[in-house]
Structure formats: structure tokens, C-alpha cells
Design an enzyme around this catalytic site. Structure first.
Site, PDB file in Angstrom:
ATOM      1  N   CYS A 508       0.823  -1.209   0.000  1.00 23.79           N
ATOM      2  CA  CYS A 508       0.000   0.000   0.000  1.00 23.79           C
ATOM      3  C   CYS A 508       0.850   1.249   0.000  1.00 23.79           C
ATOM      4  O   CYS A 508       0.575   2.175  -0.727  1.00 23.79           O
ATOM      5  CB  CYS A 508      -1.016   0.007   1.127  1.00 23.79           C
ATOM      6  N   GLU A 510       4.698   1.006   0.677  1.00 26.21           N
ATOM      7  CA  GLU A 510       6.076   0.681   0.989  1.00 26.21           C
ATOM      8  C   GLU A 510       6.989   1.142  -0.147  1.00 26.21           C
ATOM      9  O   GLU A 510       6.793   0.769  -1.297  1.00 26.21           O
ATOM     10  CB  GLU A 510       6.230  -0.832   1.202  1.00 26.21           C
TER      11      GLU A 510
END
Lengths: 904, 284, 87
Positions: A508, A510
Site C-alpha cells: 500500500c 512501501e
């Protein structure tokens, strides 16, 4: 003389050549985005909306059957053969109207358990392992993760359908076989084997207590061992599957019997290349089975147009089973196939397609130029891709699936960013990706916009318009900050500024290390970005800062369970500094022991369960002959320490500092009593709402705690540009970020911080008693890592954004700030511009990530009461977009309460 | 900024009428614990038969100590009005300007901001030094000396023109309009001032929306060399605030003017060769 | 001839565990509903000569190379199984 209107407008850069009594300027009229997908897409989307998450036994059956046949084989070959058999026997399912096909399992939202990772939880019903599993802590997480009761989840068994893991339905006919298969893995799964050895870590008992009391959520090595990374489609696109087999065969001849100076694993290269060939043959069989099915359907079909589509699909699949794609649609099918193949190899969430607008651009550009495809047809395919990606389910334990992911699989697409030479990488295809995100708003793929000052203004404005549709994406991530982090973290593995520009978001949000590769198409060369690093969000999963504070205050004893988690410190904590120091001690103890136990789990994973397909995709495995387990990837320093509840912790420390240590309004014992008494309120679980605003007083509370609770709520809070609270955040970050370097992953690299809550702030809040900031027992923590606690940021968004940037975001792999904005605040073109101004300013100040939720809280409340009417309502949770009805109740309550800005 | 020389009967920001801090009662948050009743030294708080609190505003409006505030643990009582030093306010401007687009700036509004002329002058000077664009929303109802001194540091002026007939103006706002008109004219005609003036007419149905008044206003604006009028349709969003400060709002039931009526007014203005914008739909 | 449910035919594409699409009519149909006559049965272990067993849900695949012979279950789809032998 006073200024004229004309000169005022000219100063403001508004081109308005007005005449007296003229019309309002055109630039002010709203730009309407049509929100309807193409009819073919709508039909498939309707089917998706009606479909339940369904699990199948097929893949695990064939995998297990083949694996058990080769018990004395070299581990990597044994696994490769099992994968080949499983891929070769996956039943194809194709629906009319599809242009892109192939799926995880023979259902629209199909998935399957992988008992070789962990067999315990779906065995639970019948087996004696259940008690054993309970003691190991993972089941208690399951109790704290409540799924949203709607959408495609199957929370309860019915008819011939058995609910497993609170989310998936499986046919009753398959359950006895599933349990039998699971038993075959008893004592052999990564979970079981890992547990056997992690017990040898000194402090293992503490680790168990940490997991059981939800100080930390989730083991790392067997839950979702891969993911939160950017896939790389380069090799299949450049060479085709036959080409990769050819490379592997040539390399086998080169390395067979040779150590080439590496006495440890040099010889393994032979087996690795052999394994690659097995797995690719399996994937080719799988593609060809789909081609056969398309041909079979063609023969059955009476409608001429559909017949033609089936035929083209069969031809396309037959081509890409062997060769590099030649056209946009072939390339698109290839990346879908490769994506699903990688997801079927292991339990993965957050496998990001990455910058597909740039990966597919060569095909797009040449097809458009040659008249082989129109932009409208491209948008249709992009819309279909959204149905396709949203249909991907991930089978993991209920704790992981519900508590962390909210059922989401995070197939994030990144747009924007810079090219290899440092110029804006935005191309025409990326505008169409944004358009398709608006015309077919679905949770996947979530869009991440890699912000840079060099990106074109109209592209950014289009992004703002997409946000305004309420889709929840794109989120904005800051390219220069990410590049700084990447060079710092991966410099010793060769990362430089040019390579850092290839970055994209994995999972999401990183920050993932990537690289450039030269793609050739019809004699032209294009440098395309793609993943080159190991999974992120592995290592030490979510550690609850408010829980560690609770344990610090209460001498190591969990106040919900009464269990002694840490050795009592027996200190009086009579100064703020003593409190801070003891907190850090417990923190380090926690991270330290979890690093060791998770290293063992991952080490077991890499011995028997290594990625073969994912590895061959990633540079530089095919070149060096080593897979992920032998550091074949270019970047391996990806393990991290994850924190949850940062802001709840910061606010709690601020309240303690002010009320107990400075103003001395009460002593620490009195505060602890108030916390235990939950400030006179009932427990959140009793009233089944996890939002602070809904909590109810106990009948017997006689308002004794009102004053104290009020003072706690009024004490300095993060998010108000108030240095008192913000400096505590700054101090924490300056401790936490460098402290991560004190822990070493199994791959011999130091770790770094990961500061996203995903959905754990709900589940972990649920297990934590009241906190000194006035938050009540069982209610959620502040979400993300930099969002303000709902209702406490009283000075508006500018103050919040100023608070958020008190520390250097490039010290951390990520951080996260979600803001809920009321639709009325960003009306019209002007509103979109203001939102862009706000975003741009945050990025300039060094903010790493910001995302907006544009939904009226009244709508959310109505949706909670009547979920049946809001099946397609989407919201931004924490780094991702999800259907409202599929989110757990705790997070729903928190979203409603999250501060809404009525003016930007 | 608090305090206003006018007392417009339709005022939508009633809390701005006070020069001092005012107690605001938030009924939705109050749990009737009774702490404030016990604590108030004036006995000004009581409980009504409907189980709500009642504040005797004769006391409250002059109270300086606000003991009730300290005893409310539910956010039911709030104090309206904050005291800022120039340094504190400047710090907020400097923080917020980072988030504005290129068109951003500071707007002083109220009440009547220019009443606090010494403070505003100091702030305007500091804004100039900091390259901040400044704007005031004013009634233009203060001494011409002060008005003109302040305006030398203002970039944009939005000034109300509520009625052209002085007697009518007095009826509606409590004061005549002579000083207002004089100030606007003086400013508009000042040779070396390079600011921008937008006269505004709040359109209150049946009170100032006649063609005659609109026309007269437009004539005046044109005669002093200005070219834009901004007409603001009446709204009653201030209604809840009246309740919270214990005042009666006689416009609570008043409907906003019809869109057609606003269009007509725009035409009246435009027929006189001026530019007219309705509401917030302006390019500035 | 025994009546087939939709999920036992090849003219059915499963959407989920409860329903699917009748590929001839394009209708959404229930998985356990009776399919019209003439729909082609889909290969499943229960129709294969290599399958043995009397239990409702479990059996053995005699074609497996494993020792002992590996488990199988009657309901498993066998369209891709190279050892499938129709009865």
C-alpha cells in the site's frame, strides 16, 4: 488609482478578457468526469459484485500430491515440481465478454489455502492442534479482527458452503479432503517447523506472551512471506517464456558442477536453473489450458462476435505461452498472467504491478501509431484490469486477512515519478490510467502518484479530479524523499540516484527498490522500471506502542489479561525521563526478540518454500543463478520494524508529561486507577462501537472521572502545530528510526522503520485499555502514523501538516497521513486547485505521503445502517481503498469519527 | 475579529458583534451535569423545564471570569474570541502561507476588523514586509483618518454597501451611510493608491433589493471610478449561533433570494456598465 | 440417465461456491440446481476408473505414483488430469 479588475486577474494569472456584462470565465466551469465504465466492463463488474470469496482445494491438492512424492529430492527441485503440477492442473474458467483472463482459482474471487505455510487455523475445528495453536497466540488475534458483515465475505457457513477463516466459502464436498491434506503438513509447514526452532531463541517465552497479548500482531515468516514489493515483468516481456527457458538451459551448462569461487552456494545454481525450467513449464501448461478452454468455448459459441473474441483469446494465450508479446493487449495479458502466477506461488499480499503505465507504454505507443488500437479500447482494457485486480483474494489466517488487510490485496499501481534521466516520466497512457480509475472506480488497483515538482500540472489536476470522484485514490508519495531513503538504505547494495528514480510503491505504501531494464520492441529500445528488491513489511510486524506504554505503566502486566508480559521493572517512574527510558527498554526487548524468532521463521521458509517464479522475475536472479533465498535479488536489505499507534502514544506521553510530571494535577497512581476504571466508561466491546464518540458511561461511575477525563482530552495533542506534543513525536522518531539499525535480518542486513498501521490500529486498540490521552478502552488508535486522533486536530489542516513534518521523513521507509475532506470543501475547479496546493505544500515541506477521503460522514453512517444500499461505496482506509461493507466494524467507526475538514 | 460599529438586523456572524469574549452554549454536547450552575458566582445559569441550560445574558455578557467554562467537562460551554499578540498571529500566517497556492494571502474580517486599528495596522505592516498579500472585509465605517492610514497597506478591499438611502441604512444597521460613502470615495479617488476595491451588497429580500437601491448603488460605484460589484444572497446559516449565544434571530425563517432574483439584480448592475458577480462565484 | 446439477456440467462457469453462469443461456444459475438435459458432464474423479472409495467425500486415486496411493475426492474436477479415464 485603484486597481482594475483586469489587472487584478492578470496578476493572478487568470486569463480573462472580459467584456462588460460578459460570461464567467471558462476556466471556472466544472469538469465533468463520466463515471460509467464500458458496457462489457459493467457486466463483468456486476458479476464480481455478486460473487462470494470462494476457496478451492485444487491447487493445494496437486501441490501436496507431487511434493509428497519427492521426499529425498533437492528442496528447490521438490518445490518446483510441486508448483509445476499445481499450475498444470488448475482448471481454467473463462467468462463471456472477458478480454483479459486467467484467475487464481476456478471462481471469480477464487483463492486457496497453502497448508505448507500454516495448516493450523483451518484445521482448528476438528483437531487437537487447536489448543496448541491457541497457546501460540495467533488465535487470539483472530478474535480481535471482526470483518465487515457484507460484500463478498462468507462469515458464516450456510447450505453446502462452509465458512473458513471468517471470509471464504468452500464447498462442503472439498472440506474432508482439505483437512486430510492439511494433516499431511502437520509438523512440516513453515509455521510448525519455524516454531520448533524459534523456541530455541532465549526469550521465546516473552515472544509468546507478546503475541498472546497483542503487543505485536502477526508472525512474519508463514503469514504473508512475500509481497509489499514491486513485481518485475521485464523478462517475460523481453524474452517470452521459451526465451527464459533457453537462458536457463544455457546457464545450466555454464554452471553445472562449478562453484566459481563460492563454496557455500555456488553449486546450487544448477538446481536453481533446473527449478526455474520446471516452474515455467507448469505456467506454460496453465496458460495453454486456458487457451484450450477458450477454443472449446469458441466451438460452443453461437454469437459471431463472442466467437471471434474467444478465438483471438485462444491465439493470444497460445502466443504468450511461448513468445514475447507483440501488441498492447498481448502485453497486458502477459502481465496479468505473470501477476497471478506469482500470487499463486506463495501467500502474498501487496504484490504491486508498479509503474505499468511506463512498462506498457512501448506497446501502447506503437499500437496507437499503427492504428492497431484506439485510446477508447485502451481505457476499456484498463477498466477490465480494475475488475480483474479487485477480484484477487488472498488466503491467509483470519487475523491477517481481516485485521491487517481488511480483505484487501494491495495491487498498487504507481504513476508519475521520474525517468532514468531524471525527467518527468508521465506519459499519455498514465492519463488514461487515471481516467479509467474514475470511469471504473473499484478498490484495485489503488493508484499511487509518485509526486515530483517536475510532473505536468494538468496531470496533477486530473489526479485531483479523480480524488474528487470519491474513489480514494490516487495517494501522493514524495519522490525526492523516497530517493533519499533508498540511497541511504540500499547504497551498500549498489543503489544510486539513477536507480532510485526507478522506485515505486509496493503494497500500500512501501517504498520499494527498483531498477531500469532495456525493453526492445520492433527495433526500438525503452528503459522500463520494475522491482528489484525482496519483500518489504517482513521482519517485525506491527508493534503496538500504546500497549507497550500500558505495560510500562503497569510494571509489565497486561491489564486486560492480567498476564505478566515482561519482567517487572519495579521502578517508580517518578520522572518523565524515567518513564521514557523504561518504555524504550521494553520496546527494544520486544523488537529484539521478535527479530530473532521471525528470522527463524523466514529461514525455514527459504529452505523449503523459496520463491522460484517470483525470483526468476527479479533482477538479477536469472543472471547470477541464485534465487531469493541465496540473495539473488539485487536489493535484500528490505526487512523492517513496524509500529502501530504512534499518535496515540505521542498524545498519551504529552498528557502524562503535562498532567502528572509538570502540572502535578494528579500522581501516576491516580492516573493508572483512572485508566483501569476506563474514566468511568463502559468497555467498547459491551456497546459494540469502537469510536470514541460513541462510548457510554457506566451507570455506577458517579461522574468521578469526568474532570480528569476532560483534562486528559484537553491536554496537548499532536496535529495542532503545538510544539509540546509535536516535540514528543520528534524525539520518538529520532530514537526509533536509527534504533532499527540495531537489528539484523536473516539476510545479514540492518532493518529500518515501517510506519503504516494498515488496519491494525483497530484490532490492537481493541486489546488495549484506556490511554492517558483520554482514549477509552477497546477503542481504535489514531490511524496511520501521522493522522491526528479523530477530533483532536482543532487548528485546521495547515496546523496538522506542520505538525506532521516536524521530523525528517526520509529516515523512515514510509509514514502515512490520511485526511478526510468534506466534498463541499473542494467544490469545483477552484477546490481541486486548493487540494493540489495543499498537497504540493506538504510535499515541499518534506511530507512523504498524504491521501484524502472525500466522503460525507453522514453517508458513512447511513451505509453502516443499511449496508445493502451501499455495496459499491468505497473508502480510503489506511494506504488503500476498500468497499465500505467489507471493512470491520471498528475501522468503520473510526472512519466516521475521523476529523472532517470543511474548508481547505 | 470581534466588535462592529454596525448592528445589521440580519447579521450572520452575531458573535462578532461583541467586543469582548462571549460564552457560547453547545446544547448538543451538554449532559446537564449541573456543575456550571453550582459554580457560577452570578447565579446566571439555570435549568429549564425542557432539561436544557439557560444563561442569563445580562450577567454573562459582562462576565470576565467565566468560571462555568472550567467546570464543564463535556465541551458544552465554549468561549468565543481568542487573544493573539502580533507575534503569535504572524507565526500562524507564516506557517499557513506554505500551503496556499500562488493566489493566497491574509484576509482581515469580522465583525469590523478595522475597529482594532492599531493592531491591524501593525499586522498590515508586518504582512507587507513579509510579502503577504492582504485583504480586508470592512464596513468602511470608521474615521476617515484611520481608514486611509490603514488602507495604505491593504491590497484588496471588500467593502459593504448595504443601502444607498442613509435613513434606510440607519434603520437596517443602526447607523447612517454618509461616513461609509465618503470613505469609499476618498479611497477610490486617491491618486497614488494601487489597491483593488470591490463593493459588496448583501441582498436581503424586501429590505434592500429594489431596482432603485441596486441602481443607485451601481451609479455611485461607477461615479467614483470603480467597475465591479459583488452581490451576496442572504443566507441564514448563522441561526444556530444566535441560539448558542442566547439571542433571538428574527431572520430564522427568512428564505434566501431566488436565483432568478439574483440574476435580475446582476442585470440591473450590468446595465449600468459594471461587472457583477454573485456570491462566491468570482475570479478573485 | 441421472440428472446433472449445473456444477457437474461443462456448460457452466462457476462464479462462486453457490452459483455460476450457464454458458449457453448466459443466465446466472445456482450451482446445485438441475441442469437442462443434454448438458455435457464435466470430468470429475467420481467419473474416473482410477478412483476408488465408498466414502461420500473421500477416496483414492489408483493412478497416483505415491506410496501408499494418494487421496482423491469424488467432486474434484479432472479436466486437466492426464490420468483421467472416463468410466
Amino acid at each position: 488609482m485603484a486597481k482594475t479588475l483586469k489587472s487584478v486577474l492578470a496578476d493572478a494569472g487568470i486569463p480573462m478578457d472580459f467584456e462588460s456584462g460578459g460570461q464567467a470565465p471558462e476556466t471556472l466551469t466544472d469538469r465533468e468526469i463520466t463515471r460509467e465504465p464500458h458496457p462489457r466492463v459493467q457486466k463483468l463488474k456486476d458479476i464480481f459484485m455478486e460473487s462470494l470469496s470462494s476457496a478451492s482445494n485444487e491447487f493445494p491438492y496437486w501441490y501436496t500430491r507431487e511434493y509428497m512424492l519427492h521426499d529425498s529430492e533437492v528442496p528447490v527441485i521438490r518445490r518446483a515440481k510441486a508448483l509445476k503440477s499445481a499450475f498444470s492442473h488448475s482448471t481454467p474458467v473463462i467468462f463471456p465478454g472477458e478480454l483479459l483472463t486467467m484467475r487464481k482459482a476456478p471462481y471469480v474471487r477464487g483463492s486457496f489455502p497453502m497448508p505448507w505455510l500454516s495448516e493450523g487455523f483451518y484445521m482448528a475445528k476438528e483437531d487437537e492442534f487447536y489448543q496448541e495453536a491457541l497457546k501460540r497466540g495467533s488465535a487470539s488475534v483472530d478474535e480481535h479482527s471482526k470483518f465487515g458483515q457484507g460484500g463478498g465475505n462468507v462469515p458464516q457457513s450456510f447450505g453446502k458452503v462452509i465458512s473458513i477463516a471468517g471470509k471464504f466459502g468452500i464447498r462442503q464436498e472439498e472440506v474432508p479432503a482439505l483437512l486430510k491434506l492439511a494433516k499431511l503438513w502437520f509438523g512440516k509447514s513453515v509455521d510448525d517447523l519455524g516454531n520448533k526452532y524459534e523456541q530455541m531463541v532465549p526469550g521465546y517465552e516473552t515472544k509468546e506472551k507478546i503475541m498472546r497479548n497483542i503487543v505485536c500482531m502477526f508472525d512474519s515468516g508463514f503469514t504473508l512471506p512475500q509481497g509489499r514489493e514491486v513485481i518485475n515483468y521485464y523478462y517475460p516481456l523481453e524474452y517470452g517464456f521459451d526465451g527464459i527457458i533457453k537462458i536457463a538451459k544455457e546457464m545450466k551448462a555454464k554452471v553445472a558442477g562449478r562453484a566459481d569461487g563460492d563454496g557455500m552456494v555456488g553449486m546450487n545454481r544448477l538446481y536453481n536453473y533446473e527449478a526455474v525450467i520446471h516452474v515455467i513449464e507448469g505456467v506454460q501448461n496453465w496458460i495453454l489450458n486456458y487457451a484450450k478452454e477458450a477454443a472449446r468455448l469458441e466451438a460452443l459459441e453461437t454469437c459471431a462476435r463472442q466467437k471471434k473474441e474467444y478465438r483471438e483469446m485462444a491465439e493470444r494465450l497460445e502466443w504468450i505461452a511461448h513468445n514475447p508479446p507483440r501488441t498492447f493487449i498481448e502485453a497486458f495479458q502477459m502481465i496479468e498472467t505473470v501477476h497471478i502466477a506469482a500470487l499463486n506461488e506463495d501467500a502474498i499480499s501487496g504484490l504491486a504491478p508498479g509503474r505499468i503505465g511506463q512498462v506498457l507504454y512501448p506497446y501502447f505507443e506503437q499500437d496507437i501509431a499503427a492504428g492497431r488500437i484506439t485510446e477508447d479500447e485502451v481505457i476499456e482494457l484498463l477498466e477490465l484490469d480494475r475488475v480483474y485486480k479487485t477480484s484477487i483474494d488472498c488466503f491467509a489466517s483470519v487475523g491477517v486477512v481481516g485485521g491487517v488487510l481488511s480483505g484487501n490485496t494491495f495491487n498498487t499501481v504507481s504513476i508519475g515519478g521520474l525517468d532514468k534521466n531524471g525527467r518527468s516520466a508521465v506519459n499519455r497512457l498514465e492519463y488514461l490510467i487515471l481516467e479509467a480509475g474514475a470511469t471504473n472506480a473499484m478498490p484495485q488497483s489503488t493508484l499511487a502518484l509518485l509526486y515530483d515538482e517536475k510532473l505536468p500540472e494538468d496531470f496533477l489536476m486530473l489526479a485531483m479530479e479523480v480524488i474528487k470522484t470519491g474513489a480514494g485514490y490516487p495517494a501522493f508519495m514524495n519522490t525526492p524523499i523516497a530517493q533519499e531513503f533508498l540511497v541511504n538504505q540500499y547504497g551498500h547494495e549498489g543503489m544510486d540516484s539513477e536507480e532510485a528514480r526507478a522506485w515505486a510503491i509496493g503494497g500500500c505504501l512501501e517504498t520499494s527498490p527498483c531498477t531500469w531494464k532495456p525493453l526492445h520492441l520492433n527495433g526500438r529500445e525503452y528503459w522500463i522500471p520494475g522491482g528489484a528488491g525482496q519483500p518489504t513489511s517482513v521482519g517485525v510486524h506491527f508493534v503496538s506502542m500504546p500497549k507497550v506504554l500500558e505495560l510500562t505503566l503497569f510494571n509489565g502486566i497486561d491489564q486486560n489479561t492480567g498476564e505478566k508480559v515482561y519482567e517487572p521493572h519495579n521502578r517508580s517512574l517518578d520522572t518523565y525521563e524515567a518513564l521514557e527510558e523504561q518504555f524504550k527498554k521494553y520496546w527494544k526487548e520486544t523488537v529484539g526478540v521478535l527479530t530473532l524468532t521471525n528470522n527463524i521463521q523466514h529461514d525455514i521458509w527459504r529452505k523449503n518454500n523459496m520463491a522460484i517464479f517470483s525470483s526468476l522475475l527479479k533482477p538479477d536472479c536469472l543472471d547470477n543463478g541464485h534465487l531469493i533465498n541465496e540473495l539473488g535479488y539485487r536489493y535484500n536489505a528490505t526487512f523492517n520494524v513496524e509500529s502501530t499507534g504512534t499518535i496515540t502514544f505521542v498524545n498519551s506521553m504529552a498528557a502524562l508529561k503535562k498532567m502528572v510530571y509538570e502540572d502535578r494535577e494528579l500522581n501516576l497512581e491516580e492516573m493508572k486507577t483512572a485508566l483501569k476504571e476506563n474514566f468511568g466508561f463502559r468497555d467498547a466491546h459491551e456497546i459494540n462501537s469502537f469510536s470514541l464518540a460513541d462510548q457510554e458511561k457506566r451507570d455506577d461511575s458517579d461522574n468521578r472521572w469526568d474532570k480528569l477525563h476532560f483534562k486528559a482530552l484537553q491536554s496537548p495533542k499532536y496535529g495542532n502545530d503545538d510544539h509540546y506534543a509535536d516535540s514528543i513525536l520528534l524525539e520518538w522518531e529520532n530514537f526509533f528510526c536509527p534504533d532499527c539499525k540495531n537489528y539484523e535480518s536473516l539476510y545479514g542486513h540492518t532493518m529500518y522503520p515501517c510506519q503504516i498501521s494498515v488496519s491494525t490500529h483497530g484490532a490492537m486498540g481493541s486489546a488495549t485499555i484506556a490511554s492517558p490521552d483520554g482514549r477509552l478502552s477497546g477503542t481504535t488508535f489514531a490511524d496511520a502514523s501521522l493522522s491526528a486522533y479523530p477530533g483532536t486536530d482543532k487548528n485546521g489542516p495547515f496546523a496538522l501538516l506542520n505538525s506532521a513534518t516536524v521530523w525528517d521523513h526520509s529516515m523512515s521507509q514510509n509514514c502515512q497521513l490520511n485526511i478526510k475532506v468534506h466534498p463541499s470543501a473542494i467544490n469545483g475547479h477552484e477546490g481541486a486547485k486548493k487540494l493540489l496546493d495543499l498537497t504540493r505544500a506538504y510535499m515541499r515541506k518534506g511530507g512523504f505521503h498524504i491521501q484524502y477521503n472525500i466522503v460525507d460522514s453522514k453517508v458513512l453512517k447511513a451505509a453502516q445502517e443499511h449496508p445493502e444500499n451501499y455495496r459499491d461505496l468505497m473508502v480510503r482506509v489506511a494506504g488503500f481503498t476498500q468497499y465500505w461493507v467489507e471493512i470491520g466494524k471498528g475501522v468503520q467507526d473510526e472512519l466516521i469519527a475521523r476529523t472532517e475538514y470543511e474548508g481547505v | 475579529m470581534n466588535g462592529c460599529p454596525l448592528n445589521c438586523i440580519w447579521c450572520c456572524n452575531p458573535e462578532g458583534l461583541f467586543r469582548s469574549q462571549v460564552i457560547m452554549y453547545k446544547e448538543s454536547k451538554c449532559v446537564c451535569c449541573g456543575n456550571c450552575i453550582k459554580r457560577c458566582p452570578h447565579g446566571a445559569v439555570s435549568i429549564t423545564s425542557e432539561g436544557k441550560l439557560s444563561f442569563n445574558r445580562l450577567f454573562c455578557d459582562v462576565c470576565q471570569t467565566h468560571e462555568c467554562l472550567d467546570t464543564c467537562y463535556h465541551g458544552g460551554i465554549e468561549l468565543i474570541g481568542k487573544i493573539y499578540t502580533p507575534d503569535q498571529l504572524m507565526r500562524i500566517f507564516q506557517r499557513d502561507r506554505q500551503f496556499w497556492g500562488p493566489g493566497g494571502g491574509v484576509t482581515f474580517s469580522g465583525g469590523e476588523p478595522l475597529i482594532q486599528h492599531a493592531f491591524v495596522l501593525e499586522m498590515l505592516k508586518r504582512c507587507k514586509k513579509a510579502y503577504l498579500h492582504t485583504c480586508v472585509e470592512t464596513t468602511s465605517c470608521l474615521s476617515t483618518d484611520h481608514y486611509m492610514t490603514l488602507m495604505q497597506y491593504v491590497d484588496w478591499v471588500f467593502t459593504d454597501l448595504k443601502h444607498m438611502d442613509s435613513e434606510k441604512h440607519r434603520e437596517l444597521t443602526g447607523v447612517g451611510n454618509a461616513l461609509i460613502l465618503k470613505n469609499i470615495e476618498t479611497l477610490a479617488r486617491q491618486a497614488n493608491w494601487d489597491g483593488f476595491i470591490v463593493p459588496r451588497i448583501p441582498i436581503i429580500p424586501d429590505l434592500n433589493d429594489s431596482d432603485g437601491n441596486i441602481g443607485a448603488t451601481a451609479d455611485f460605484v461607477k461615479s467614483i471610478g470603480l467597475e465591479v460589484i459583488n452581490v451576496l444572497p442572504f443566507h441564514r446559516f448563522g441561526e444556530s449561533k444566535y441560539r448558542q449565544i442566547g439571542k433571538f434571530y428574527r431572520f430564522a425563517e427568512q428564505k434566501p433570494p431566488l436565483t432568478e432574483k439574483m440574476q435580475h439584480i446582476k442585470e440591473v448592475v450590468e446595465n449600468r456598465g459594471l461587472v457583477c458577480f454573485i456570491g462566491s462565484d468570482t475570479p478573485f | 440417465m441421472e440428472k446433472l446439477t449445473y456444477r457437474d456440467t461443462r456448460n457452466y462457469a462457476p462464479i462462486d461456491v453457490t452459483k455460476g453462469m450457464d454458458l449457453l443461456t448466459r443466465e446466472i444459475v445456482m450451482a446445485d440446481a438441475e441442469a437442462p438435459e443434454g448438458y455435457e458432464p464435466i470430468p470429475k474423479c467420481k467419473l474416473c476408473t482410477n478412483f476408488t472409495g465408498t466414502d461420500t467425500f473421500m477416496g483414492t486415486c489408483e493412478a497416483s505414483m505415491n506410496e501408499p496411493k494418494f487421496i482423491a475426492y469424488p467432486d474434484m474436477v479432472a479436466t486437466t488430469c492426464e490420468m483421467y479415464q472416463a468410466m
